[in-house]
Design a protein around this motif. Structure first.
Motif, mmCIF file in Angstrom:
data_model
loop_
_atom_site.group_PDB
_atom_site.id
_atom_site.type_symbol
_atom_site.label_atom_id
_atom_site.label_comp_id
_atom_site.label_asym_id
_atom_site.label_seq_id
_atom_site.Cartn_x
_atom_site.Cartn_y
_atom_site.Cartn_z
ATOM 1 N N ARG A 151 -4.405 13.276 -3.055
ATOM 2 C CA ARG A 151 -3.964 12.166 -2.210
ATOM 3 C C ARG A 151 -4.240 10.903 -2.988
ATOM 4 O O ARG A 151 -5.352 10.680 -3.457
ATOM 5 N N SER A 190 -2.888 0.251 -3.998
ATOM 6 C CA SER A 190 -2.724 -1.000 -3.255
ATOM 7 C C SER A 190 -2.770 -2.171 -4.224
ATOM 8 O O SER A 190 -3.423 -2.117 -5.259
ATOM 9 N N VAL A 210 0.849 -1.195 0.000
ATOM 10 C CA VAL A 210 0.000 0.000 0.000
ATOM 11 C C VAL A 210 0.884 1.244 0.000
ATOM 12 O O VAL A 210 1.718 1.434 0.883
ATOM 13 N N ASN A 257 0.734 5.397 0.006
ATOM 14 C CA ASN A 257 -0.042 6.615 0.225
ATOM 15 C C ASN A 257 0.836 7.781 -0.176
ATOM 16 O O ASN A 257 1.919 7.968 0.399
ATOM 17 N N GLU A 299 -3.922 6.661 -3.052
ATOM 18 C CA GLU A 299 -3.675 5.410 -2.341
ATOM 19 C C GLU A 299 -3.670 4.301 -3.380
ATOM 20 O O GLU A 299 -4.678 4.061 -4.045
#
Length: 187
Positions: free
Chosen positions: A73, A77, A58, A60, A75
């Motif tokens: 932002r 994964s 993951v 970020n 993210e």
């Protein structure tokens, strides 16, 4: 006794206790990087700052400033060339999966090889076909992978392992420049 205590107080900070940095950075699953980036493409560009936190598979990534994409932002994964992506903008837009990839590509002006980024940040080739070019007369080592050329212009061993401090990645008209101001490995 006082001299020993004073010596300990000035010792440089290393990784947190119990978080040894592996000899091969491919095995490092926790790290952070902060710095500045510049993005340029055929229709837009800009600069800003970033903070990247990696925990296993993951990633970020917070991007701030007028990078041409605004504050976002990300993210990411999963593993492989197309990880799951969640994109949140500073104006409240939240997108997932294909819609997030499309929005990111529209804002940057180019497709993003997101599955490779966490490897490239550490100065590693991502799994799959790639080609390394030895250090040239200017001290630059280059990697070609997935239609991108990544030039590693400067490294540091201060965080406990050899990591890139200055990176330039190009693909066609797209160019990304990254300067890492601070690394934290194993945290």
């Amino acid at each position: 006794m006082f001299l020993l205590a004073a010596g300990c107080a000035t010792a440089p900070k290393g990784p947190a206790p119990g978080t040894a940095i592996p000899a091969d950075l491919k095995d490092l699953d926790r790290w952070q990087a902060r710095g500045r980036l510049g993005v340029s493409g055929p229709d837009n560009g800009g600069s800003g700052s970033f903070e990247w936190r990696q925990r296993g598979d993951v990633s970020n990534v917070d991007i701030r400033g007028p990078v041409g994409i605004g504050g976002v932002r990300l993210e990411m994964s999963g593993t492989g060339g197309n990880p799951n992506l969640i994109l949140e903008t500073s104006d409240g837009l939240k997108l997932e999966s294909d819609a997030a990839w499309d929005e990111l590509q529209n804002r940057l002006g180019t497709a993003v090889p997101a599955g490779n980024l966490r490897y490239w940040m550490l100065g590693l080739a991502a799994p799959g076909e790639h080609r390394w070019h030895d250090e040239n007369e200017n001290g630059v080592t280059s990697l070609e992978q997935g239609g991108w050329r990544i030039d590693y212009q400067r490294y540091s061993t201060e965080p406990g392992a050899r990591v890139p401090m200055r990176i330039t990645a190009t693909s066609g008209d797209a160019r990304v420049r990254i300067v890492v101001d601070r690394w934290q490995l194993g945290q």
